[in-house]
Design an enzyme around this catalytic site. Structure first.
Site, PDB file in Angstrom:
ATOM      1  N   ARG A 202       3.815   9.604   5.199  1.00  0.00           N
ATOM      2  CA  ARG A 202       5.108   9.975   4.631  1.00  0.00           C
ATOM      3  C   ARG A 202       5.160   9.649   3.141  1.00  0.00           C
ATOM      4  O   ARG A 202       5.748  10.382   2.345  1.00  0.00           O
ATOM      5  CB  ARG A 202       6.233   9.234   5.333  1.00  0.00           C
TER       6      ARG A 202
ATOM      7  N   THR B 230      -3.551   5.598   3.964  1.00  0.00           N
ATOM      8  CA  THR B 230      -2.207   6.000   3.558  1.00  0.00           C
ATOM      9  C   THR B 230      -2.231   6.842   2.287  1.00  0.00           C
ATOM     10  O   THR B 230      -1.345   7.673   2.078  1.00  0.00           O
ATOM     11  CB  THR B 230      -1.317   4.762   3.340  1.00  0.00           C
TER      12      THR B 230
ATOM     13  N   LYS C  74       0.836  -1.209   0.000  1.00  0.00           N
ATOM     14  CA  LYS C  74       0.000   0.000   0.000  1.00  0.00           C
ATOM     15  C   LYS C  74       0.867   1.255   0.000  1.00  0.00           C
ATOM     16  O   LYS C  74       0.441   2.311  -0.484  1.00  0.00           O
ATOM     17  CB  LYS C  74      -0.965  -0.019   1.186  1.00  0.00           C
TER      18      LYS C  74
END
Length: 348
Positions: A256, A249, A192
Site C-alpha cells: 500500500r 515493501t 520501512k
C-alpha cells in the site's frame, strides 16, 4: 490446540488467522463490522480484503469482542496503529484472565513516539497480560493467504513468550525465527513504510532501478541510525525485520505504501490517494512521528525529512529528490558507522 483471538479482520489479520487455523488452533476473528463478520462466519470468505480466498473452517468471524475474548489463550492485534489505544481500552474492559499478547502492527505513535508494544503495556494491566510479542518480517497478506513460503520473526523481552509465539505460527509455509531485540524489530517494521513511500515516489517519477536501489540502501542506513540511538541492536536491521521487510515493501505492487508513493510521484493529491485506496497507509502517519522523533533525538534522516515535507508541506516530489541529490559530499563507510559510536555493542 489453542484458542486465539485475532483482533482486526483486514488482509493481514485474515491471512494470519489462516496460518493459525492451519496449525490446528481455533481462531476467533473479530471485525467491528457485522456484515464482514457474518461473511467470514457463514461463507468462509473476506471478499473486501482477500478476494477469491477460502478461509479454513477453524476461522470463525464475530463482531462481538467479548465473545472473541472468551477463554482465549492469546490475543493477536492486527489493527491500524492509530486505533491501537482505543481497541486496547475495549479489550481491557472485557478480558477476564491473563493472555499472551502478540501484535503485527507497524507504526509509531505521533506525539508520544511510543512503539506498539509500549502502548500495549500502558493500556493492559500486568494481571491481564502474560507477555507482549511482536510479529514482523517480509510478508504480504496476499501471498500468505495462498500459502506461499514466508519467513518472519517474533520478538519479545520474554524469550519464553517469543518461543511460544513461534510454536503457534510455525508451519511448512510460514517459517518463524525468534529475536530478543523488540526495539529493533518494531522500529524496522514501522520505518520501512516511510522508505516504501519514497520508493513509490521514485518509480512514479520514472527514475528507474538505480534511484530505487540507492533509496532502499540509504533508507536502511537511516532506519539503523534512529533504531540504534533508541537502543536496538544493529544486526537486527540486516535481518528479516529490517532489510527483508524493506525490500519487499519497496518493490512490490502489493505494498500500500509503495502504491501511495507511486501516485504521489505521478502528481496526485495525498488526500485523494488515501480516499481512493480505502485502506490504511501506515507510512503516512509514521513519517510524521519519525521525523519529529529524529529531530528530538538529533539523528540525521534526510530521506525521512524529504518524504515528510512532501506529505505534510506539499513539497513537490521532484524538488525533494533534487535536494537529496544535491546534499554535501560524504564518505559512505563513515556515514554508516557514525551511529555505532559510544554503544555497548560497538565494543563487543
Amino acid at each position: 490446540m489453542k484458542k486465539i483471538t485475532v483482533v482486526g479482520a483486514g488482509s493481514w489479520g485474515t491471512a494470519l488467522s489462516m496460518v493459525l487455523a492451519d496449525n490446528g488452533n481455533f481462531v476467533s476473528l473479530w471485525s467491528h463490522r457485522e456484515d464482514q463478520a457474518d461473511e467470514i462466519r457463514n461463507k468462509h470468505i473476506n471478499s473486501k480484503y482477500l478476494p477469491g480466498i477460502i478461509l479454513p473452517a477453524g476461522v470463525k468471524g464475530t463482531s462481538s469482542l467479548a465473545e472473541a475474548l472468551e477463554d482465549s489463550d492469546a490475543v493477536l492485534l492486527v489493527v491500524p496503529a492509530k486505533s491501537m489505544r482505543e481497541v486496547l481500552g475495549k479489550i481491557k474492559g472485557l478480558l477476564k484472565h491473563p493472555v499472551l499478547f502478540i501484535h503485527g502492527v507497524k507504526g509509531i505513535e505521533p506525539g508520544t513516539f511510543k512503539r506498539m508494544s509500549e502502548i500495549i503495556k500502558e493500556e493492559i494491566p500486568p494481571e491481564l497480560r502474560k507477555a507482549v510479542v511482536v510479529l514482523s518480517g517480509p510478508s504480504h497478506a496476499e501471498e500468505v493467504s495462498l500459502r506461499h513460503p514466508t519467513t518472519v520473526a517474533v520478538a519479545s523481552e520474554d524469550n519464553g513468550a517469543a518461543k511460544e509465539a513461534q510454536d503457534i505460527f510455525f508451519n511448512h509455509y510460514f517459517r518463524v525465527y525468534t529475536n530478543e531485540d523488540i526495539i529493533g524489530v518494531e522500529i524496522g517494521g514501522a520505518l520501512k513504510n516511510i522508505i516504501a513511500l519514497g520508493a513509490g515516489i521514485s518509480d512514479g517519477l520514472g527514475y528507474g532501478d538505480n534511484a530505487k536501489a540507492a533509496l532502499i540502501t540509504r533508507g536502511l542506513a537511516e532506519i539503523s541510525r534512529l533504531g540504534t540511538k533508541l537502543g536496538a541492536h544493529p544486526l537486527t536491521f540486516i535481518g528479516l525485520t529490517g532489510m527483508g521487510d524493506l525490500i519487499v515493501t519497496c518493490t512490490s505492487v502489493h505494498s500500500r505504501n509503495w502504491r501511495a508513493g507511486n501516485m504521489l510521484g505521478k502528481g496526485q493529491n495525498l488526500r485523494d490517494i488515501l480516499a481512493r485506496m480505502g485502506m490504511v497507509v501506515e507510512g503516512v502517519r509514521t513519517a510524521e512521528a519519525a521525523f519529529a522523533l529524529s529531530q528530538k533525538e538529533k539523528v540525521e534522516m534526510p530521506i525521512t525529512e524529504a518524504i515528510y515535507r512532501v506529505l505534510f508541506e506539499e513539497k513537490l516530489p521532484k524538488d525533494a529528490v533534487d535536494e537529496l541529490m544535491g546534499r554535501d559530499k560524504k564518505d559512505e563507510i563513515a556515514a554508516l558507522t557514525e551511529s555505532l559510536q559510544d554503544k555497548k555493542w560497538s565494543e563487543s
